[in-house]
Design a protein around this motif. Sequence first.
Motif, PDB file in Angstrom:
ATOM      1  N   SER A  86     -10.715  35.864  81.724  1.00 18.72           N
ATOM      2  CA  SER A  86     -11.974  35.120  81.588  1.00 18.72           C
ATOM      3  C   SER A  86     -13.016  35.906  80.800  1.00 18.72           C
ATOM      4  CB  SER A  86     -12.527  34.785  82.976  1.00 18.72           C
ATOM      5  OG  SER A  86     -11.608  33.986  83.691  1.00 18.72           O
ATOM      6  N   CYS A  87     -13.909  35.167  80.158  1.00 18.73           N
ATOM      7  CA  CYS A  87     -14.945  35.781  79.330  1.00 18.73           C
ATOM      8  C   CYS A  87     -15.798  36.734  80.163  1.00 18.73           C
ATOM      9  CB  CYS A  87     -15.821  34.695  78.705  1.00 18.73           C
ATOM     10  SG  CYS A  87     -17.130  35.323  77.631  1.00 18.73           S
ATOM     11  N   ASN A  88     -15.881  37.983  79.712  1.00 15.11           N
ATOM     12  CA  ASN A  88     -16.612  38.993  80.485  1.00 15.11           C
ATOM     13  C   ASN A  88     -17.567  39.795  79.613  1.00 15.11           C
ATOM     14  OD1 ASN A  88     -14.823  40.400  78.972  1.00 15.11           O
ATOM     15  ND2 ASN A  88     -13.676  41.320  80.661  1.00 15.11           N
ATOM     16  N   THR A  89     -17.933  39.234  78.460  1.00 13.75           N
ATOM     17  CA  THR A  89     -18.852  39.930  77.558  1.00 13.75           C
ATOM     18  C   THR A  89     -20.229  39.285  77.614  1.00 13.75           C
ATOM     19  OG1 THR A  89     -18.214  38.517  75.692  1.00 13.75           O
ATOM     20  CG2 THR A  89     -16.948  40.542  76.020  1.00 13.75           C
ATOM     21  N   PRO A  90     -21.264  40.026  77.296  1.00 19.18           N
ATOM     22  CA  PRO A  90     -22.622  39.458  77.316  1.00 19.18           C
ATOM     23  C   PRO A  90     -22.763  38.326  76.296  1.00 19.18           C
ATOM     24  CG  PRO A  90     -22.687  41.859  77.226  1.00 19.18           C
ATOM     25  CD  PRO A  90     -21.276  41.466  76.972  1.00 19.18           C
ATOM     26  N   LYS A  91     -23.610  37.367  76.636  1.00 20.69           N
ATOM     27  CA  LYS A  91     -23.854  36.232  75.747  1.00 20.69           C
ATOM     28  C   LYS A  91     -24.625  36.699  74.518  1.00 20.69           C
ATOM     29  CE  LYS A  91     -25.859  31.570  75.708  1.00 20.69           C
ATOM     30  NZ  LYS A  91     -26.547  30.539  76.515  1.00 20.69           N
ATOM     31  N   PRO A  92     -24.125  36.390  73.316  1.00 23.72           N
ATOM     32  CA  PRO A  92     -24.850  36.776  72.094  1.00 23.72           C
ATOM     33  C   PRO A  92     -26.189  36.058  71.996  1.00 23.72           C
ATOM     34  CG  PRO A  92     -22.572  36.187  71.617  1.00 23.72           C
ATOM     35  CD  PRO A  92     -22.847  35.748  73.026  1.00 23.72           C
ATOM     36  N   GLY A  93     -27.066  36.581  71.183  1.00 26.93           N
ATOM     37  CA  GLY A  93     -28.365  35.968  70.987  1.00 26.93           C
ATOM     38  C   GLY A  93     -28.266  34.611  70.311  1.00 26.93           C
ATOM     39  N   MET A  94     -29.290  33.766  70.446  1.00 25.98           N
ATOM     40  CA  MET A  94     -29.281  32.419  69.902  1.00 25.98           C
ATOM     41  C   MET A  94     -29.092  32.403  68.386  1.00 25.98           C
ATOM     42  SD  MET A  94     -29.331  29.911  71.954  1.00 25.98           S
ATOM     43  CE  MET A  94     -29.837  28.643  70.789  1.00 25.98           C
ATOM     44  N   VAL A  98     -22.446  32.752  64.772  1.00 26.66           N
ATOM     45  CA  VAL A  98     -20.991  32.892  64.744  1.00 26.66           C
ATOM     46  C   VAL A  98     -20.465  33.345  66.096  1.00 26.66           C
ATOM     47  CG1 VAL A  98     -19.061  34.130  63.703  1.00 26.66           C
ATOM     48  CG2 VAL A  98     -20.973  33.366  62.281  1.00 26.66           C
ATOM     49  N   ASN A  99     -20.983  34.464  66.574  1.00 26.95           N
ATOM     50  CA  ASN A  99     -20.472  35.021  67.833  1.00 26.95           C
ATOM     51  C   ASN A  99     -20.838  34.155  69.031  1.00 26.95           C
ATOM     52  OD1 ASN A  99     -19.101  37.348  66.879  1.00 26.95           O
ATOM     53  ND2 ASN A  99     -21.074  38.329  66.509  1.00 26.95           N
ATOM     54  N   LYS A 100     -21.954  33.439  68.957  1.00 29.17           N
ATOM     55  CA  LYS A 100     -22.318  32.552  70.059  1.00 29.17           C
ATOM     56  C   LYS A 100     -21.345  31.388  70.160  1.00 29.17           C
ATOM     57  CE  LYS A 100     -26.070  29.961  72.207  1.00 29.17           C
ATOM     58  NZ  LYS A 100     -25.233  28.775  72.457  1.00 29.17           N
ATOM     59  N   ALA A 101     -20.945  30.832  69.019  1.00 32.55           N
ATOM     60  CA  ALA A 101     -19.971  29.741  69.035  1.00 32.55           C
ATOM     61  C   ALA A 101     -18.648  30.208  69.616  1.00 32.55           C
ATOM     62  CB  ALA A 101     -19.770  29.192  67.623  1.00 32.55           C
ATOM     63  N   LYS A 102     -18.218  31.401  69.246  1.00 33.10           N
ATOM     64  CA  LYS A 102     -16.957  31.959  69.764  1.00 33.10           C
ATOM     65  C   LYS A 102     -17.072  32.251  71.267  1.00 33.10           C
ATOM     66  CE  LYS A 102     -15.448  35.259  66.945  1.00 33.10           C
ATOM     67  NZ  LYS A 102     -15.574  36.381  65.989  1.00 33.10           N
ATOM     68  N   TRP A 103     -18.215  32.805  71.657  1.00 32.60           N
ATOM     69  CA  TRP A 103     -18.443  33.135  73.070  1.00 32.60           C
ATOM     70  C   TRP A 103     -18.445  31.856  73.917  1.00 32.60           C
ATOM     71  CZ3 TRP A 103     -21.949  32.121  76.944  1.00 32.60           C
ATOM     72  CH2 TRP A 103     -21.983  32.995  78.026  1.00 32.60           C
ATOM     73  N   ASP A 104     -19.120  30.815  73.430  1.00 35.55           N
ATOM     74  CA  ASP A 104     -19.169  29.543  74.158  1.00 35.55           C
ATOM     75  C   ASP A 104     -17.771  28.948  74.331  1.00 35.55           C
ATOM     76  OD1 ASP A 104     -21.905  29.506  74.567  1.00 35.55           O
ATOM     77  OD2 ASP A 104     -22.339  28.369  72.747  1.00 35.55           O
ATOM     78  N   ALA A 105     -16.967  29.022  73.285  1.00 33.80           N
ATOM     79  CA  ALA A 105     -15.616  28.464  73.367  1.00 33.80           C
ATOM     80  C   ALA A 105     -14.774  29.219  74.389  1.00 33.80           C
ATOM     81  CB  ALA A 105     -14.949  28.511  71.992  1.00 33.80           C
ATOM     82  N   TRP A 106     -14.880  30.537  74.406  1.00 34.89           N
ATOM     83  CA  TRP A 106     -14.132  31.352  75.366  1.00 34.89           C
ATOM     84  C   TRP A 106     -14.663  31.111  76.772  1.00 34.89           C
ATOM     85  CZ3 TRP A 106     -14.226  37.466  75.302  1.00 34.89           C
ATOM     86  CH2 TRP A 106     -13.308  37.950  76.235  1.00 34.89           C
ATOM     87  N   ARG A 107     -15.964  31.109  76.919  1.00 36.07           N
ATOM     88  CA  ARG A 107     -16.600  30.906  78.224  1.00 36.07           C
ATOM     89  C   ARG A 107     -16.213  29.554  78.833  1.00 36.07           C
ATOM     90  NH1 ARG A 107     -19.375  34.127  82.005  1.00 36.07           N
ATOM     91  NH2 ARG A 107     -20.895  32.852  83.121  1.00 36.07           N
ATOM     92  N   ALA A 108     -16.024  28.540  77.971  1.00 35.97           N
ATOM     93  CA  ALA A 108     -15.715  27.188  78.443  1.00 35.97           C
ATOM     94  C   ALA A 108     -14.363  27.110  79.147  1.00 35.97           C
ATOM     95  CB  ALA A 108     -15.744  26.201  77.280  1.00 35.97           C
TER      96      ALA A 108
END
Length: 403
Positions: A86-94, A98-108
């Motif tokens: 499961s996603c265990n990295t801090p949420k990137p800034g708004m 790029v990294n926020k989209a990837k983080w959201d997909a993994w977090r989902a």
Amino acid sequence: MAAGRNWPSLSLAPNFGLVTCWLGNLGSLQAACFPIRQMHTSGTAMQVSQEDFEKAKDQVKLLKKDPGSEVKLKLYALFKQATEGSCNTPKPGMLDFVNKAKWDAWRALGSLPKENARQNYVDLVSSLVSSESPQQAKQPSGGEHQQYETLRVTTENNITKIILNRPERKNAISTQMYEELILALEAAGKDDSAIAVLTGNGDYYSSGNDLNNFMNVSPDKIEQKAKDGAVLLKNFVGHFIDFPKPLIAVVNGPAVGIPVTLLGLFDIVYATDRATFHTPFSALGQSPEGCSSYTFPKIMGSAKAKEMLIFGKKLTAQEAWANGLVTEVFPDSTFKEEVWARLKAFASLPRNAMRISKQLMRSVDREKLHAVNSQECQILEERWLSDECMTAIMNFFSKSSKL
């Protein structure tokens, strides 16, 4: 796409680029999401060997066609879930789009077990590979043009038919399709046919701009991307303004974004009764194009035009007809038969007389239409670079990645 397309492997955490501009619709996002919804993300996982998983990683690198941003995000998320959990990295800034989209997909993916994620990753890669399996080439019918990859163009019975031919993407308009449509319109304007027809292959007329048009854009190239997009759009719309012979839209299904706004430049618009017409520009922080800021108020009146172009009201085929955007609506069961019988009759009329009549009527507004097109593209270029547009698109894109 040509063999050996170089798009990054998501399993290696590639750079997706920024989704910054010129989407013009929600339909292409929904079309891009479709393959993802077919995946299972819960339940008992089948046993997938490490060899199968490694093979799938290698197959991703060999794909010839870009599967779309939504699928690439899901591939990335499944790979991370399968290898790290499961996603265990801090949420990137708004603003780190790029990294926020990837983080959201993994977090989902939540607490999806590694085994399930591995199975889903292998299954998805397998489906992508299968979709690229060579198919037996079809022989073109009489009069069919062969030089297009995103279109099917035929000339028969004095009719040049231009078919948007990406049914698997709901005929979303890629950059390549824009360029090929320009070439097809130029050729159709010069050939011996009496009339030209634009329609779509499959259930959709067109879901609008393809999300992939805006991928893989590095931050230092955003301004150039917006400028190039505005130039392409201005040229594209200009070809509809200047098209010399009768041009008919055969709207065979839902239409979103620029395929709708362009309808004001056609001479006749025929629609099936299951067609819908949607221009959700404000929802994505954008503004009208295709000369619709001028043609729509003329066609349907100021109030109705504002409902569509400012507030994003979706019209049914009957509503579009009542507002003057559509010439005639046909039952879906008899749509093709009735429309093509009508068009064949039109194509038998003296072609030079039809051209002259069209040019006479278009000459009244031609200069105005070009001025409007230029202004719309200039404003859109500014909108694409605005924080409001970027935020609106990323918010929608983030929501879509969780579907």
